[in-house]
Design a protein around this motif. Structure first.
Motif, short mmCIF file in Angstrom:
data_model
loop_
_atom_site.label_atom_id
_atom_site.label_comp_id
_atom_site.label_asym_id
_atom_site.label_seq_id
_atom_site.Cartn_x
_atom_site.Cartn_y
_atom_site.Cartn_z
N ILE A 90 -47.71 -6.77 14.34
CA ILE A 90 -46.27 -6.79 14.09
C ILE A 90 -45.71 -8.15 14.50
O ILE A 90 -44.88 -8.74 13.80
N ARG A 91 -46.18 -8.66 15.62
CA ARG A 91 -45.71 -9.97 16.09
C ARG A 91 -45.99 -11.05 15.04
O ARG A 91 -45.16 -11.95 14.82
N ALA A 92 -47.13 -10.96 14.36
CA ALA A 92 -47.46 -11.95 13.34
C ALA A 92 -46.46 -11.92 12.19
O ALA A 92 -46.11 -12.97 11.64
N VAL A 93 -46.00 -10.72 11.82
CA VAL A 93 -44.99 -10.61 10.76
C VAL A 93 -43.68 -11.25 11.21
O VAL A 93 -43.04 -11.99 10.46
N VAL A 94 -43.29 -10.99 12.45
CA VAL A 94 -42.04 -11.54 12.97
C VAL A 94 -42.12 -13.07 13.01
O VAL A 94 -41.17 -13.76 12.62
N VAL A 95 -43.25 -13.60 13.45
CA VAL A 95 -43.43 -15.05 13.48
C VAL A 95 -43.27 -15.62 12.08
O VAL A 95 -42.57 -16.64 11.88
N ARG A 96 -43.90 -14.97 11.09
CA ARG A 96 -43.79 -15.47 9.71
C ARG A 96 -42.36 -15.44 9.22
O ARG A 96 -41.88 -16.41 8.60
N ARG A 97 -41.64 -14.38 9.51
CA ARG A 97 -40.24 -14.28 9.07
C ARG A 97 -39.38 -15.38 9.70
O ARG A 97 -38.56 -16.01 9.03
N LEU A 98 -39.56 -15.60 11.00
CA LEU A 98 -38.76 -16.63 11.67
C LEU A 98 -39.05 -18.01 11.09
O LEU A 98 -38.13 -18.81 10.87
N LEU A 99 -40.31 -18.29 10.82
CA LEU A 99 -40.67 -19.58 10.23
C LEU A 99 -40.10 -19.71 8.82
O LEU A 99 -39.67 -20.80 8.41
#
Length: 272
Positions: free
Chosen positions: A81-90
């Motif tokens: 889930i953290r990886a998805v959040v990182v992608r969205r923020l970027l």
């Protein structure tokens, strides 16, 4: 010349078409809210960015966006889930780079549950901060590169200081604090948090962004200013004591009332 602060507003590109004259009249700050959805960020958003640049040609106010937030938390324990959040923020930061936005709103990880439970389990408070750092690490680096600041907005935060400490823990100009007046008023009315002006005082010069909305302390109303029970004179008196020049962004449901909200603040002598 008036020394009162000039308020801006949050809106989509369609709403910008309607309020462009009001925005340009006093070089008001703008927060675009057309880039929050996953479908937009995963697709080709470049036509929207081109439209934004066209509509804002000649605009001299400060520009920001509301970053992606639906279903996201910046403190997830799950690395997938953290990886998805990182992608969205970027993805959100790439929008900022494309349109010249220098601020992106993200949401606080703190809840009313965490207020009572972070100290109920040894190390939980520190572990949450560590997870936020893992989530934001790449985004902070990218934000620094493009000259953008991520401002952390209170959602359920009952403690007005804890989010400020989180922002300070990054020791970076790319992380600062946002206050949503309606969210703070909800926390005050529903969970016994301090009044809205206390949130401003707690943030002090770490504060770089404010969502101005009125509410009744029961729900997240996003009413036009003056329609709820927030003590606006106290809020603006607290704002007058800080030097960080935060963006004051009217964020209400009925966008047709944006000028009326600004007029209400002018009528009580606190902003224009």
């Amino acid at each position: 010349m008036s020394s009162l602060p000039v308020v801006g507003a949050a809106m989509t590109l369609d709403e910008l078409e309607l309020h462009r004259g009001w925005l340009f009249e006093k070089s008001r700050d703008l927060e675009l809210q057309s880039f929050v959805d996953a479908e937009i960020l995963n697709g080709d958003w470049t036509p929207l960015a081109a439209r934004a640049r066209r509509l804002l040609d000649g605009h001299t106010g400060r520009l920001g966006i509301h970053g992606p937030f639906w279903g996201l938390t910046i403190a997830s324990e799950d690395p997938d889930i953290r990886a998805v959040v990182v992608r969205r923020l970027l993805q959100g930061l790439e929008v900022c780079a494309a349109i010249g936005a220098t601020q992106m709103v993200i949401h606080s990880p703190y809840t009313s549950w965490s207020y009572n439970n972070l100290d109920n389990n040894a190390g939980a408070r520190e572990a949450l901060v560590e997870r936020v750092h893992l989530t934001l690490r790449d985004a902070v680096r990218r934000a620094e590169e493009i000259g953008c600041t991520m401002v952390i907005e209170n959602i359920e935060d009952k403690d007005p200081h804890i989010r400020v400490a989180l922002a300070e823990s990054f020791n970076s100009p790319a992380v600062a604090v946002s206050i949503d007046t309606g969210h703070a008023h909800y926390a005050h009315g529903y969970t016994g948090a301090p009044p809205v002006d206390y949130y401003v005082k707690a943030a002090s010069n770490r504060l770089q962004h404010v969502h101005l909305q009125d509410a009744d302390g029961y729900a997240d109303r996003h009413w036009s200013l003056g329609e709820g029970s927030i003590h606006w004179r106290a809020v603006f008196a607290a704002l007058a004591e800080i030097n960080s020049n935060p963006r004051l962004i009217i964020e209400i449901k009925d966008k047709s009332k944006i000028p009326a909200s600004a007029a209400y603040l002018a009528s009580i002598g606190v902003a224009e």
